[in-house]
Design a protein around this motif. Structure first.
Motif, PDB file in Angstrom:
ATOM      1  N   GLU A 200       1.006 -16.396  -1.967  1.00 36.35           N
ATOM      2  CA  GLU A 200       0.896 -15.909  -3.210  1.00 36.35           C
ATOM      3  C   GLU A 200       2.173 -16.139  -4.101  1.00 36.35           C
ATOM      4  OE1 GLU A 200      -1.311 -13.796  -5.096  1.00 36.35           O
ATOM      5  OE2 GLU A 200      -2.626 -14.733  -3.579  1.00 36.35           O
ATOM      6  N   GLU A 205      10.033 -18.709  -5.623  1.00 32.88           N
ATOM      7  CA  GLU A 205      10.224 -17.378  -4.504  1.00 32.88           C
ATOM      8  C   GLU A 205      10.384 -17.562  -3.232  1.00 32.88           C
ATOM      9  OE1 GLU A 205       7.973 -14.839  -8.463  1.00 32.88           O
ATOM     10  OE2 GLU A 205       6.744 -15.709  -6.746  1.00 32.88           O
ATOM     11  N   SER A 232      -3.746  -1.474  -4.863  1.00 30.25           N
ATOM     12  CA  SER A 232      -2.535  -1.815  -5.667  1.00 30.25           C
ATOM     13  C   SER A 232      -2.438  -3.343  -6.198  1.00 30.25           C
ATOM     14  CB  SER A 232      -1.069  -1.534  -4.845  1.00 30.25           C
ATOM     15  OG  SER A 232      -1.125  -2.527  -3.725  1.00 30.25           O
ATOM     16  N   GLY A 233      -3.655  -4.037  -5.685  1.00 30.92           N
ATOM     17  CA  GLY A 233      -3.431  -5.496  -6.002  1.00 30.92           C
ATOM     18  C   GLY A 233      -2.665  -6.466  -5.155  1.00 30.92           C
ATOM     19  N   LEU A 234      -1.980  -5.795  -4.130  1.00 34.90           N
ATOM     20  CA  LEU A 234      -1.343  -6.451  -3.092  1.00 34.90           C
ATOM     21  C   LEU A 234      -2.073  -7.199  -2.146  1.00 34.90           C
ATOM     22  CD1 LEU A 234       1.758  -3.884  -2.559  1.00 34.90           C
ATOM     23  CD2 LEU A 234       1.937  -6.302  -3.540  1.00 34.90           C
ATOM     24  N   ASP A 255       3.390  -6.605   1.158  1.00 33.19           N
ATOM     25  CA  ASP A 255       4.171  -5.891  -0.037  1.00 33.19           C
ATOM     26  C   ASP A 255       5.441  -6.902  -0.217  1.00 33.19           C
ATOM     27  OD1 ASP A 255       5.326  -4.626  -1.978  1.00 33.19           O
ATOM     28  OD2 ASP A 255       5.523  -2.757  -0.500  1.00 33.19           O
ATOM     29  N   LEU A 259       5.558  -9.797  -5.905  1.00 32.11           N
ATOM     30  CA  LEU A 259       3.914  -9.706  -5.758  1.00 32.11           C
ATOM     31  C   LEU A 259       3.648  -8.327  -6.675  1.00 32.11           C
ATOM     32  CD1 LEU A 259       2.844 -11.190  -2.572  1.00 32.11           C
ATOM     33  CD2 LEU A 259       3.275 -12.106  -4.811  1.00 32.11           C
ATOM     34  N   ARG A 260       4.539  -7.276  -6.794  1.00 37.12           N
ATOM     35  CA  ARG A 260       4.122  -6.153  -7.246  1.00 37.12           C
ATOM     36  C   ARG A 260       4.090  -6.170  -8.708  1.00 37.12           C
ATOM     37  NH1 ARG A 260       9.433  -3.731  -4.179  1.00 37.12           N
ATOM     38  NH2 ARG A 260       8.425  -3.619  -1.872  1.00 37.12           N
ATOM     39  N   ARG A 261       2.847  -5.921  -9.185  1.00 33.31           N
ATOM     40  CA  ARG A 261       2.236  -6.173 -10.602  1.00 33.31           C
ATOM     41  C   ARG A 261       2.166  -4.749 -11.336  1.00 33.31           C
ATOM     42  NH1 ARG A 261       3.798 -10.893  -9.546  1.00 33.31           N
ATOM     43  NH2 ARG A 261       2.152 -12.483  -8.796  1.00 33.31           N
TER      44      ARG A 261
END
Length: 261
Positions: A200, A205, A232-234, A255, A259-261
């Motif tokens: 991802e 990154e 959460s989308g992760l 996590d 990637l935290r949106r």
């Protein structure tokens, strides 16, 4: 190779897709993944497996969480190694492995077995009181003899002390608190989660994570936090259910701060 020739593995794990959340499975469109090269169905492609061997001596076994963390770092190390990329000596088999189902198998070794396994081409990753060697993918039914004969029956690992709380400013692999797994199964799942996060990330990154030495934590959240994480989308790993757990079980949430949106 007959079934008698291949001893029972510590863990065989193949993730399945989870609609909307799971990114572990290879998309149908190869353009959706930077690592898939063929449009052939994952099931129709030749099947490979990524072998991992954990060093377990009777008198000084690794702690469970340390082994999970080291297995995840070993997968990331293999994915980012120059020999596995571009025109490297392992690049072709890495592409073939990622074109099919993403299988990982964890076995154990000690003493002379570990020394023989360490002589094969691969990468040894040492963590906090844990050591894991990862090897280039091999055909599902054509393991090197030194690895195929490793025995694993009845082996598990424990944490002598409660693991430290995870660093939420760094990557965390969250393990499902409601699904019991052997140490080997959990190591394979942690490897899946690490690979999900790797896929991802952007090139920048990925480079930053690699240069930092792949810092990460492995932790088990409480049930409420686990439910929040899964929506959460992760990236979420959903297991195919070939060993130990029911098909479709969600095992890991990957996590990563990026990637935290």
């Amino acid at each position: 190779m007959s079934s008698e020739d291949l001893p029972e593995p510590l863990a065989v794990s193949t993730p399945e897709p989870l609609p909307g959340a799971d990114r572990e499975s290879v998309p149908a469109d190869p353009a959706d993944s930077p690592f898939r090269t063929e449009p052939t169905s994952r099931d129709e492609a030749p099947q490979f497996v990524l072998p991992l061997v954990v060093h377990i001596e009777k008198t000084d076994p690794p702690a469970r969480t340390a082994a999970l963390r080291t297995a995840a770092r070993a997968v990331l190390t293999m994915l980012s190694d120059e020999r596995a990329l571009g025109g490297g000596e392992w690049a072709q088999v890495m592409r073939e492995w990622q074109d099919a189902r993403i299988r990982k198998v964890v076995r154990r070794a000690r003493g002379a077995e570990w020394r023989k396994a360490s002589a094969l081409p691969g990468i040894t990753v040492a963590g906090e009181h844990a050591e894991v060697r990862v090897f280039p993918p091999v055909p599902l039914d054509a393991w090197p003899r030194e690895l195929a004969k490793l025995q694993v029956s009845g082996t598990d690992l424990d944490d002598p002390e409660p693991p430290a709380a995870p660093d939420r400013d760094a990557p965390v692999l969250w393990m499902n608190p409601e699904v019991g797994m052997s140490a080997g199964k959990a190591m394979a799942q942690a490897g899946h989660g690490a690979q999900l996060a790797w896929w991802e990330l952007s090139d920048t990154e990925r480079k930053a994570w690699r240069e930092a030495g792949f810092p990460l934590s492995v932790a088990t959240p409480d049930p409420d936090l686990w439910r929040e994480l899964t929506v959460s989308g992760l990236p979420v790993v959903r297991d195919a259910g070939f060993t130990e757990i029911a098909p479709g079980s969600c095992t890991v949430v990957a996590d990563h701060p990026a990637l935290r949106r």
